[in-house]
Write a protein that holds these residues in place. Structure first.
Motif, PDB file in Angstrom:
ATOM      1  N   UNK A   1      66.784  36.741  29.022  1.00  0.00           N
ATOM      2  CA  UNK A   1      67.630  37.652  29.789  1.00  0.00           C
ATOM      3  C   UNK A   1      66.891  38.180  31.009  1.00  0.00           C
ATOM      4  N   UNK A   2      65.643  38.556  30.834  1.00  0.00           N
ATOM      5  CA  UNK A   2      64.850  39.073  31.940  1.00  0.00           C
ATOM      6  C   UNK A   2      64.692  38.013  33.024  1.00  0.00           C
ATOM      7  N   UNK A   3      64.399  36.781  32.633  1.00  0.00           N
ATOM      8  CA  UNK A   3      64.239  35.707  33.610  1.00  0.00           C
ATOM      9  C   UNK A   3      65.542  35.448  34.356  1.00  0.00           C
ATOM     10  N   UNK A   4      66.637  35.441  33.649  1.00  0.00           N
ATOM     11  CA  UNK A   4      67.936  35.238  34.270  1.00  0.00           C
ATOM     12  C   UNK A   4      68.200  36.307  35.327  1.00  0.00           C
ATOM     13  N   UNK A   5      67.922  37.548  34.986  1.00  0.00           N
ATOM     14  CA  UNK A   5      68.161  38.650  35.911  1.00  0.00           C
ATOM     15  C   UNK A   5      67.183  38.638  37.090  1.00  0.00           C
ATOM     16  N   UNK A   6      65.935  38.323  36.827  1.00  0.00           N
ATOM     17  CA  UNK A   6      64.914  38.357  37.876  1.00  0.00           C
ATOM     18  C   UNK A   6      65.051  37.217  38.879  1.00  0.00           C
ATOM     19  N   UNK A   7      65.513  36.071  38.430  1.00  0.00           N
ATOM     20  CA  UNK A   7      65.534  34.886  39.284  1.00  0.00           C
ATOM     21  C   UNK A   7      66.912  34.580  39.852  1.00  0.00           C
TER      22      UNK A   7
ATOM     23  N   UNK B   1      75.859  41.515  32.953  1.00  0.00           N
ATOM     24  CA  UNK B   1      75.952  42.746  32.163  1.00  0.00           C
ATOM     25  C   UNK B   1      75.426  42.519  30.748  1.00  0.00           C
ATOM     26  N   UNK B   2      75.775  41.377  30.164  1.00  0.00           N
ATOM     27  CA  UNK B   2      75.301  41.068  28.812  1.00  0.00           C
ATOM     28  C   UNK B   2      73.784  40.886  28.793  1.00  0.00           C
TER      29      UNK B   2
ATOM     30  N   UNK C   1      67.643  45.469  27.715  1.00  0.00           N
ATOM     31  CA  UNK C   1      67.407  46.891  27.473  1.00  0.00           C
ATOM     32  C   UNK C   1      67.336  47.212  25.984  1.00  0.00           C
ATOM     33  N   UNK C   2      68.184  46.569  25.196  1.00  0.00           N
ATOM     34  CA  UNK C   2      68.172  46.794  23.748  1.00  0.00           C
ATOM     35  C   UNK C   2      66.877  46.317  23.113  1.00  0.00           C
ATOM     36  N   UNK C   3      66.417  45.144  23.525  1.00  0.00           N
ATOM     37  CA  UNK C   3      65.174  44.625  22.962  1.00  0.00           C
ATOM     38  C   UNK C   3      63.968  45.446  23.408  1.00  0.00           C
ATOM     39  N   UNK C   4      64.014  45.942  24.631  1.00  0.00           N
ATOM     40  CA  UNK C   4      62.930  46.815  25.094  1.00  0.00           C
ATOM     41  C   UNK C   4      62.856  48.069  24.218  1.00  0.00           C
TER      42      UNK C   4
END
Length: 54
Positions: free
Chosen positions: A3-9, A19-20, A26-29
């Motif tokens: 998810x982080x990679x998808x959002x960052x790149x 949004x998902x 955020x939930x995993x963090x």
């Protein structure tokens, strides 16, 4: 991590996916932070004891 990679790149092509991905990230963090708090509270600075004796 995905998810982080998808959002960052900039891989988000559809708003519901973004949004998902943010919700998952955020939930995993929050879960990782909670686990770190448990470890600190229960085992102090020594960390978790190793059950294998290593």
């Amino acid at each position: 991590m995905m998810s982080q990679q998808l959002l960052m790149h900039g891989g988000v092509q559809h708003e519901p996916v973004g949004a998902f991905a943010a919700k998952v990230r955020d939930g995993q963090h929050a879960e990782m932070f909670q686990m770190q708090q448990y470890l600190a509270d229960w085992f102090g600075g020594a960390g978790m004891p190793c059950p294998m004796g290593s």
